[in-house]
Design an enzyme around this catalytic site. Structure first.
Site, mmCIF file in Angstrom:
data_model
loop_
_atom_site.group_PDB
_atom_site.id
_atom_site.type_symbol
_atom_site.label_atom_id
_atom_site.label_comp_id
_atom_site.label_asym_id
_atom_site.label_seq_id
_atom_site.Cartn_x
_atom_site.Cartn_y
_atom_site.Cartn_z
ATOM 1 N N CYS A 128 0.836 -1.204 0.000
ATOM 2 C CA CYS A 128 0.000 0.000 0.000
ATOM 3 C C CYS A 128 0.878 1.266 0.000
ATOM 4 O O CYS A 128 1.444 1.603 -1.024
ATOM 5 C CB CYS A 128 -1.011 -0.048 1.131
ATOM 6 S SG CYS A 128 -2.508 0.877 0.737
ATOM 7 N N HIS B 294 -3.591 -5.439 0.533
ATOM 8 C CA HIS B 294 -3.047 -5.808 1.853
ATOM 9 C C HIS B 294 -2.984 -7.323 2.044
ATOM 10 O O HIS B 294 -3.855 -7.908 2.703
ATOM 11 C CB HIS B 294 -3.893 -5.171 2.960
ATOM 12 C CG HIS B 294 -3.648 -3.709 3.085
ATOM 13 N ND1 HIS B 294 -2.733 -3.173 3.961
ATOM 14 C CD2 HIS B 294 -4.165 -2.664 2.397
ATOM 15 C CE1 HIS B 294 -2.714 -1.856 3.824
ATOM 16 N NE2 HIS B 294 -3.566 -1.523 2.873
ATOM 17 N N GLU C 253 -1.093 -8.861 3.992
ATOM 18 C CA GLU C 253 -0.806 -9.205 5.402
ATOM 19 C C GLU C 253 -2.096 -9.485 6.175
ATOM 20 O O GLU C 253 -2.053 -10.086 7.244
ATOM 21 C CB GLU C 253 -0.023 -8.062 6.081
ATOM 22 C CG GLU C 253 -0.838 -6.881 6.593
ATOM 23 C CD GLU C 253 -1.364 -5.958 5.495
ATOM 24 O OE1 GLU C 253 -1.067 -6.201 4.307
ATOM 25 O OE2 GLU C 253 -2.084 -4.983 5.821
HETATM 26 N N1 LIG Z 1 -2.342 6.795 2.386
HETATM 27 C C1 LIG Z 1 -2.157 6.070 1.152
HETATM 28 C C2 LIG Z 1 -1.739 4.637 1.450
HETATM 29 C C3 LIG Z 1 -2.868 3.791 1.939
HETATM 30 C C4 LIG Z 1 -2.441 2.724 2.936
HETATM 31 O O1 LIG Z 1 -1.304 2.354 3.074
HETATM 32 N N2 LIG Z 1 -3.427 2.285 3.714
HETATM 33 C C5 LIG Z 1 -3.185 1.458 4.859
HETATM 34 C C6 LIG Z 1 -4.050 1.891 5.990
HETATM 35 C C7 LIG Z 1 -3.652 1.352 7.318
HETATM 36 C C8 LIG Z 1 -3.082 -0.052 7.281
HETATM 37 O O2 LIG Z 1 -3.811 -0.995 6.933
HETATM 38 O O3 LIG Z 1 -1.902 -0.189 7.628
HETATM 39 C C9 LIG Z 1 -3.423 6.098 0.314
HETATM 40 O O4 LIG Z 1 -4.481 6.465 0.828
HETATM 41 O O5 LIG Z 1 -3.362 5.725 -0.868
#
Ligand SMILES: N[C@@H](CCC(=O)NCCCC(=O)O)C(=O)O
Length: 262
Positions: free
Chosen positions: A113, A221, A223
């Protein structure tokens, strides 16, 4: 005796009350431990104190984590963010040079992400600041009125391109992935190749076209509940295997150095 590979996990800097913290979601360290079978080592966002080579010397691989914060657009010559946008300049200053150095040194890398977006920006790509405002893409954000299980549940189909890391792991051509982001790749960085696309054409995964080691970034995600999704698990297992290979190579090098100095 072989030891667990040491896998760096990037952190966000956050002010909590009067104090500054380096924090990272539990699910990232847990997936490193249970699926990649490595020992997670949190990397504080202290670029003023540690160079990328200090960090790489200590580790066998790095997971670049997700985060609610956005990369500052100055790093990809983008227009200023909307007022109130959550940024983390200490994290940007740590992760962007660290990704370049890790890939250059052949240290295995998995970006998730924000970590995937960091990979693209680190190598000269740019981001859509709000994918849902572009007009040609669906809304890739989660519905935050829903439970966390729904938010991180399957959201859209993703099409895996032939010839890349994901195809090499035996993943089917189309899988369902979760989607928790407002930003996305606009211009793909030179040297990166698109590994997978959403049905609307947004790039969902990238890898280094000529990487010395495992270097994969994913917009979704894997994970999340990694052990119950065979496709997510395969990604962490492949990352763990690459980290174990580096741990073995480093041990061999240390033994050779010790016997040369004896
Ligand atoms: N802020 C960026 C990246 C989005 C992101 O990494 N979300 C993860 C949210 C929390 C987590 O699950 O760790 C975007 O909005 O594109």
């Amino acid at each position: 005796m072989s030891r667990l590979p040491l896998i760096g996990v990037t952190t966000c800097s956050r002010q909590i009350g009067l104090h500054a913290y380096h924090i990272s979601g539990d699910k990232y360290s847990r997936a490193v431990a249970t699926a990649a079978k490595g020992l997670p080592m949190l990397i504080p966002s202290l670029a003023d104190l540690f160079s990328p080579s200090d960090i790489l010397d200590a580790l066998d691989g790095i997971l670049f984590t997700g985060s609610p914060s956005n990369i500052e657009p100055v790093h990809y010559q983008g227009p200023a963010s909307a007022p109130g946008t959550d940024h983390d300049p200490a994290r940007d200053a740590t992760t962007l040079p660290l990704i370049r150095a890790a890939v250059d040194a052949g240290v295995p890398v998995l970006g998730i992400c924000r970590g995937f977006q960091e990979m693209n920006v680190a190598f000269g790509g740019s981001l859509h600041q709000n994918v849902h405002e572009v007009g040609t893409f669906i809304d890739h954000r989660e519905d935050d009125t829903q439970s966390v299980d729904v938010q991180y549940g399957p959201a859209h189909a993703m099409h895996i391109q032939p010839g890349g890391i994901l195809a090499g792991l035996g993943l089917p051509q189309v899988i369902e992935v979760n989607s928790i982001h407002s930003q996305g790749i606009e211009r793909l960085a030179p040297g990166l190749r698109a590994e997978a696309l959403a049905a609307d054409g947004l790039i969902e995964a990238v890898s280094m076209a000529q990487g010395k080691a495992f270097a994969l970034g994913v917009q979704w995600h894997p994970e999340w509940e990694v052990s119950s999704n065979p496709y997510y698990l395969a990604i962490f297992q492949a990352f763990g295997d690459a980290c174990r290979a580096r741990a073995r190579a480093r041990a061999t090098q240390r033994d050779a150095d010790a016997s040369n100095n004896a």
